[in-house]
Write an enzyme that holds these catalytic residues in place. Structure first.
Site, short mmCIF file in Angstrom:
data_model
loop_
_atom_site.label_atom_id
_atom_site.label_comp_id
_atom_site.label_asym_id
_atom_site.label_seq_id
_atom_site.Cartn_x
_atom_site.Cartn_y
_atom_site.Cartn_z
NE ARG A 12 -0.51 -0.28 5.00
CZ ARG A 12 -0.48 0.75 5.85
NH1 ARG A 12 -1.11 1.87 5.55
NH2 ARG A 12 0.15 0.66 7.00
N GLY A 13 0.25 2.38 -0.26
CA GLY A 13 0.89 3.68 -0.13
C GLY A 13 2.16 3.84 -0.95
CG ASN A 35 -3.69 -7.56 4.24
OD1 ASN A 35 -3.82 -8.57 3.57
ND2 ASN A 35 -4.70 -6.77 4.56
CG ASP A 56 5.56 -7.67 12.46
OD1 ASP A 56 6.27 -6.66 12.27
OD2 ASP A 56 4.85 -7.81 13.48
N GLY A 85 6.02 1.20 7.66
CA GLY A 85 6.05 2.21 8.71
C GLY A 85 4.69 2.40 9.35
CB SER A 135 9.35 11.09 7.96
OG SER A 135 8.49 12.22 8.13
CE1 TYR A 148 6.19 7.73 11.07
CE2 TYR A 148 6.63 10.07 10.73
CZ TYR A 148 6.41 8.81 10.22
OH TYR A 148 6.39 8.61 8.85
#
Length: 237
Positions: A12-13, A35, A56, A85, A135, A148
């Site tokens: 995803r993402g 997932n 994981d 993340g 980030s 974070y």
């Protein structure tokens, strides 16, 4: 060298966008995520010769099994992208210890474990490229994101140190530091208000980050670098 890549957090993402662009450029990929069904869906959409894995990254046994399966089905991995993340935003005084630990384990320890596992084959092959997704708040800090920010800031220090350790083996290690990108992590943010502070005037798309990842994966004379992809946000933070 055959282009075999692993994208952790690739279901995803940003990770999904990276996987899509890598597949277009001829990489054979392993898409790893917690997932499995989502990872399978991405791998299926990419076409033939791609692998989906449940993993994981915070669990060393999961990571080791993932790399064993990759080597069996795809061959040695020579390109690694760490995009897995999580965030648990909140003021430090209100943050539960278990939320601190989970962020540090997924965002920092997870990348350490995948890098360690990938290096064995990269060293044997005398070459490889790693891109870790950090980030901009790991560089600048942000209220309500102490943990974070620490996990992503730690990722920068780890990546630069690793770049020094493995450069003589022709292995490169770099970091992408995104700003506000349209993902599940930002979907509940007040975009109209926040984008007023971004010089380019918009949130980024996962594809914006994906192109930067490909640049760092494939550029042979860049290592230990942090590439900021934030529409100029760091200029006003």
């Amino acid at each position: 060298m055959e282009k075999v890549g692993a994208v952790f957090g690739g279901s995803r993402g940003i990770g999904k966008a990276v996987a899509q662009l890598m597949a277009q450029k001829g990489y054979r990929l392993a898409i790893a995520g917690r997932n499995l069904e989502a990872a399978k869906a991405v791998a299926r959409d990419l076409g033939e010769n791609h692998l989906a894995l449940k993993c994981d990254v915070a669990k060393e046994e999961d990571v080791q099994k993932a790399f064993e399966e990759m080597e069996t089905n795809l061959g040695p991995v020579n390109f690694l992208v760490n995009a897995a993340g999580i965030n648990r935003d909140g003021l430090l005084l209100r943050t539960k210890t278990e939320d601190m630990v989970s962020q540090l384990h997924t965002n920092l320890l997870g990348s350490m474990l995948t890098c360690k596992a990938a290096l064995r084959n990269m060293i044997q092959q005398q070459g490889g490229s790693i891109v870790n997704i950090g980030s901009v708040v790991g560089l600048k800090g942000n209220s309500g994101q102490c943990v974070y920010s620490a996990s992503k800031g730690g990722l920068v220090g780890f990546s630069r140190s690793l770049a020094k350790e493995v450069a003589r083996k022709k292995i490169r290690v770099n970091v992408i530091a995104p700003g506000f990108i349209h993902t599940d992590m930002t979907k509940d943010m007040k975009e109209e208000q926040l984008k007023k502070n971004i010089p380019l005037g918009r949130f980024g798309e996962p594809s914006d980050v994906a192109h930067a990842v490909i640049f760092l994966l494939e550029t042979p004379y860049v290592t230990g670098h942090v590439l900021i992809v934030d529409g100029g946000l760091q200029l006003v933070m």
